[in-house]
Write a protein that holds these residues in place. Structure first.
Motif, mmCIF file in Angstrom:
data_model
loop_
_atom_site.group_PDB
_atom_site.id
_atom_site.type_symbol
_atom_site.label_atom_id
_atom_site.label_comp_id
_atom_site.label_asym_id
_atom_site.label_seq_id
_atom_site.Cartn_x
_atom_site.Cartn_y
_atom_site.Cartn_z
ATOM 1 N N ILE A 51 13.036 0.378 0.622
ATOM 2 C CA ILE A 51 13.445 -0.860 0.937
ATOM 3 C C ILE A 51 12.411 -0.750 1.986
ATOM 4 O O ILE A 51 11.037 -1.640 1.520
ATOM 5 C CB ILE A 51 14.192 -1.322 1.608
ATOM 6 N N SER A 52 12.007 -0.266 2.628
ATOM 7 C CA SER A 52 10.742 0.003 3.309
ATOM 8 C C SER A 52 9.496 0.045 2.881
ATOM 9 O O SER A 52 8.778 -0.381 2.866
ATOM 10 C CB SER A 52 11.243 0.963 5.276
ATOM 11 N N GLU A 53 10.139 0.944 2.079
ATOM 12 C CA GLU A 53 8.106 1.446 1.413
ATOM 13 C C GLU A 53 7.757 0.740 0.530
ATOM 14 O O GLU A 53 6.628 -0.334 0.108
ATOM 15 C CB GLU A 53 8.346 3.473 1.055
ATOM 16 N N ALA A 54 8.864 -0.066 0.068
ATOM 17 C CA ALA A 54 8.951 -0.962 -0.551
ATOM 18 C C ALA A 54 8.095 -2.935 -0.476
ATOM 19 O O ALA A 54 6.928 -3.348 -1.095
ATOM 20 C CB ALA A 54 9.683 -1.353 -2.252
ATOM 21 N N VAL A 55 8.758 -2.856 0.657
ATOM 22 C CA VAL A 55 8.196 -4.171 1.606
ATOM 23 C C VAL A 55 6.543 -3.605 1.992
ATOM 24 O O VAL A 55 5.992 -5.232 1.798
ATOM 25 C CB VAL A 55 9.462 -3.906 2.729
ATOM 26 N N GLY A 56 6.700 -2.872 2.329
ATOM 27 C CA GLY A 56 5.557 -2.481 3.175
ATOM 28 C C GLY A 56 4.156 -2.348 1.955
ATOM 29 O O GLY A 56 3.109 -2.705 2.280
ATOM 30 N N SER A 57 4.667 -1.855 1.033
ATOM 31 C CA SER A 57 4.114 -1.818 -0.562
ATOM 32 C C SER A 57 3.470 -3.269 -1.005
ATOM 33 O O SER A 57 2.323 -3.483 -1.102
ATOM 34 C CB SER A 57 4.395 -1.015 -1.817
ATOM 35 N N TRP A 58 4.706 -4.177 -0.882
ATOM 36 C CA TRP A 58 4.220 -5.730 -1.359
ATOM 37 C C TRP A 58 3.447 -5.994 -0.093
ATOM 38 O O TRP A 58 2.256 -6.544 -0.557
ATOM 39 C CB TRP A 58 5.820 -6.085 -1.001
ATOM 40 N N PHE B 169 -2.180 -8.686 1.001
ATOM 41 C CA PHE B 169 -3.248 -8.421 1.943
ATOM 42 C C PHE B 169 -4.335 -8.856 1.276
ATOM 43 O O PHE B 169 -5.210 -9.229 0.830
ATOM 44 C CB PHE B 169 -3.441 -7.715 2.920
ATOM 45 N N ALA B 170 -4.101 -7.176 -0.029
ATOM 46 C CA ALA B 170 -5.109 -7.768 -0.806
ATOM 47 C C ALA B 170 -5.794 -8.267 -1.570
ATOM 48 O O ALA B 170 -6.638 -8.499 -1.684
ATOM 49 C CB ALA B 170 -5.113 -5.899 -1.635
#
Length: 232
Positions: free
Chosen positions: A9-16, A21-22
């Motif tokens: 969950i945390s890595e998916a949200v951080g990547s999203w 932002f990009a």
């Protein structure tokens, strides 16, 4: 090695967040904006009960009729109160007016009570936001910590056991309002064991990462209850 639900969950949200932002959509970020990302990753989990789906604002029997989980993977009809969840997620957006120590403590209290009612459930607290705001939140209770044990929830990828203790100023600052709010309506566990899965994406040397996410899983709760809850 299989990735834990909390880390996923945390890595998916951080990547999203990094992707959004990009794509110049950082101005749309808020706690409400997390619904799309959290809902997407929860919907990707293999379900254990036929018909289970990702839901927002879930009422759980362990929380009474008024309080709700931000998100849950569960079997639910309409807006009924559920008895069991596969995954429970509470979230906060760092920098929002709601991302305060007492509200974060309330989230952990909800997760503790759900974990006690559903021991096999994965109970996750997600914190996301700008790297600057995250650093600020992590410097405050209940995350404040040092070399001593039983002080605060660590942001590194380690387990931390919190046993509520009025002799610790960090505990008083972090958990007093939450304990007073729930007592004596429910028996409060004496503490809990949680594990963090680190910030994602990891910050670069030149600090080019603008938004990050981090999660803690409530792995277990104390089998005993807080015997001096009325004195908090």
């Amino acid at each position: 090695m299989a990735m834990s639900d909390a880390r996923r969950i945390s890595e998916a949200v951080g990547s999203w967040l990094h992707l959004e932002f990009a794509c110049y959509r950082g101005g749309l970020f808020s706690e409400a904006a997390l619904k799309a990302a959290v809902g997407s990753v929860l919907s990707s989990f293999p379900i254990e009960v036929h018909g289970a789906r990702a839901h927002a604002e879930v009422r759980h029997d362990a929380l009474g009729t008024k309080r709700r989980l931000d998100y849950a993977l569960c079997l639910r009809k309409d807006n009924e109160i559920v008895q069991s969840v596969q995954v429970a997620v509470e979230s906060k957006w760092a920098g929002s007016s709601y991302c305060k120590t007492e509200n974060i403590a309330q989230d952990f209290m909800r997760l503790m009570l759900v974990k006690r009612a559903n021991p096999s459930a994965k109970c996750v607290f997600l914190l996301a936001g700008s790297a600057t705001n995250l650093a600020s939140v992590l410097s405050l209770p209940p995350f404040t910590t040092n070399a001593k044990s039983n002080v605060g929830l660590r942001a590194s990828q380690t387990q931390t056991r919190i046993t509520f203790d009025r002799s610790r100023p960090t505990h008083i600052a972090a958990f007093t309002k939450a304990i007073q709010d729930w007592h004596p309506k429910v028996a409060i566990p004496a503490g809990f064991l949680a594990k963090s899965y680190g910030l994602h994406p990891q910050q670069t040397v030149v600090r080019t990462v603008r938004f990050q996410a981090i999660a803690w899983e409530v792995i277990s709760v104390a089998t005993t209850n807080l015997d001096n809850a009325s004195s908090w």
